[in-house]
Enzyme design. Sequence first.
Site, PDB file in Angstrom:
ATOM      1  N   TRP A  90      59.211  71.754  65.958  1.00  0.00           N
ATOM      2  CA  TRP A  90      59.758  70.408  65.725  1.00  0.00           C
ATOM      3  C   TRP A  90      58.945  69.335  66.436  1.00  0.00           C
ATOM      4  O   TRP A  90      58.777  68.230  65.920  1.00  0.00           O
ATOM      5  CB  TRP A  90      61.227  70.342  66.130  1.00  0.00           C
ATOM      6  CG  TRP A  90      62.050  71.251  65.283  1.00  0.00           C
ATOM      7  CD1 TRP A  90      62.721  72.366  65.684  1.00  0.00           C
ATOM      8  CD2 TRP A  90      62.252  71.163  63.852  1.00  0.00           C
ATOM      9  NE1 TRP A  90      63.321  72.971  64.610  1.00  0.00           N
ATOM     10  CE2 TRP A  90      63.046  72.253  63.477  1.00  0.00           C
ATOM     11  CE3 TRP A  90      61.821  70.273  62.877  1.00  0.00           C
ATOM     12  CZ2 TRP A  90      63.433  72.482  62.156  1.00  0.00           C
ATOM     13  CZ3 TRP A  90      62.201  70.495  61.560  1.00  0.00           C
ATOM     14  CH2 TRP A  90      62.999  71.585  61.214  1.00  0.00           C
ATOM     15  N   ASP A 158      63.582  63.942  71.740  1.00  0.00           N
ATOM     16  CA  ASP A 158      64.376  64.514  70.658  1.00  0.00           C
ATOM     17  C   ASP A 158      65.348  65.494  71.303  1.00  0.00           C
ATOM     18  O   ASP A 158      64.945  66.535  71.815  1.00  0.00           O
ATOM     19  CB  ASP A 158      63.435  65.244  69.675  1.00  0.00           C
ATOM     20  CG  ASP A 158      64.195  65.989  68.584  1.00  0.00           C
ATOM     21  OD1 ASP A 158      65.445  65.968  68.589  1.00  0.00           O
ATOM     22  OD2 ASP A 158      63.523  66.603  67.726  1.00  0.00           O
ATOM     23  N   LYS A 182      74.230  69.901  65.569  1.00  0.00           N
ATOM     24  CA  LYS A 182      74.387  71.019  66.509  1.00  0.00           C
ATOM     25  C   LYS A 182      75.580  70.762  67.443  1.00  0.00           C
ATOM     26  O   LYS A 182      76.661  71.263  67.188  1.00  0.00           O
ATOM     27  CB  LYS A 182      73.115  71.260  67.284  1.00  0.00           C
ATOM     28  CG  LYS A 182      72.203  72.218  66.539  1.00  0.00           C
ATOM     29  CD  LYS A 182      71.006  71.608  65.994  1.00  0.00           C
ATOM     30  CE  LYS A 182      70.211  72.644  65.226  1.00  0.00           C
ATOM     31  NZ  LYS A 182      69.255  72.004  64.348  1.00  0.00           N
TER      32      LYS A 182
HETATM   33  N1  PMP Z   1      64.522  68.326  65.994  1.00  0.00           N
HETATM   34  C1  PMP Z   1      65.053  69.483  66.424  1.00  0.00           C
HETATM   35  C2  PMP Z   1      64.979  69.825  67.875  1.00  0.00           C
HETATM   36  C3  PMP Z   1      65.668  70.351  65.513  1.00  0.00           C
HETATM   37  O1  PMP Z   1      66.188  71.502  65.956  1.00  0.00           O
HETATM   38  C4  PMP Z   1      65.719  69.995  64.148  1.00  0.00           C
HETATM   39  C5  PMP Z   1      66.359  70.858  63.106  1.00  0.00           C
HETATM   40  N2  PMP Z   1      67.088  71.906  63.490  1.00  0.00           N
HETATM   41  C6  PMP Z   1      65.141  68.792  63.748  1.00  0.00           C
HETATM   42  C7  PMP Z   1      64.562  67.978  64.698  1.00  0.00           C
HETATM   43  C8  PMP Z   1      65.133  68.377  62.310  1.00  0.00           C
HETATM   44  O2  PMP Z   1      66.393  67.875  61.960  1.00  0.00           O
HETATM   45  P1  PMP Z   1      66.750  67.522  60.437  1.00  0.00           P
HETATM   46  O3  PMP Z   1      66.863  68.803  59.686  1.00  0.00           O
HETATM   47  O4  PMP Z   1      68.073  66.790  60.555  1.00  0.00           O
HETATM   48  O5  PMP Z   1      65.655  66.646  59.908  1.00  0.00           O
END
Ligand code: PMP
Length: 345
Positions: A90, A158, A182
Amino acid sequence: MLPPEVLLEAAEAVRSYKDTGISILELPHRGKAFLEIIEESKALVKELCNIGDDYHVLWLQGGGRMQFAMIPMNLLSKQSTAGYLDSDHWSAEAQEYARYYGAANVLASSRDTKYDRLPQLPEPVPANLTYVHYTTNNTIYGTQWHDVPTAHSPLIADMSSDIFCKTIDYGKHAMFYAAAQKNLGTPGVALAVIHKDLLAQMADNLPPMLSYKAQVKENSVLNTANVSGVYISLLMLRWIKARGLRTIEKENRAKAELLYKTIDASNVFSPHVQVVADRSLMNVCFTAKERATEQAFLKLCAENNITGIEGHRSVGGFRVSLYNAVPYSHVAQLTELMKEFETKV
Ligand code: PMP
């Protein structure tokens, strides 16, 4: 997993929100009732994060990835440089998004060791970056920053997969954000918290939906908001406050400790994260030493009503997510099954 009491309250609000006879799914986004939801949720975020009115709290759409795009769109230009800490899929994806707008340098990376530890920051940490971005918890590989890294530039985090899992020094960040799905609610909602000094540095010439300044000005209702999604996040915030962050942290530590202890003592399983201090409280990743036995363990789990523990599709093995609402008893049940499996293979 959402707490059962939150699910019950959400179900009741689907039938009728606060005995109005109107469902939360029907509630207008510009009405007084939704404004109250927004205001209470903003106040709770500030209280739980121990931050003041110098931060703006926003509820946005587009999940985590939209934040990957909006941050550089609002802050970077072809003349400026941001720094990214590369600790997982990510964080790498966030950095790729930034490259559309300016220079996005990797300050440190643990990719070479398959993200089995946190990257080490260079000494000295480069200064004069427009911002430094990192991912507090690495959902796919199972590492977590337990101390806020030192950056001599505005720090952006993030926190999608560990917000409110323990006490964190939120006030050390110029901005933090979290996709809600989450610890903070359901998909389709993202929380973004921005310090006013960082907001002042942001671009003015953007389409309003993608502009933090415009979103702040319109108090998160620039367009038709995800009313029910924000409401479920409010229920989660109330639940977190009622339980208390210290209690939540204690429980999360107990859950993680039991699972890591079982993996470390096992002859069958092995942990993905090699540096113990870097292990995540939220996502425990491991494999079977004999990879061919993994399917048999998943089958045993399914027979015992345990599902959803396969590792992310890019890494395989197992990933047990211990988000706030997961009770200790579930982890105890899983670890008993792991020990039973050891006697069978
Ligand atoms: N950042 C983190 C730390 C994640 O775990 C995730 C997805 N699990 C995301 C970003 C991406 O999120 P989204 O699917 O809502 O775009």
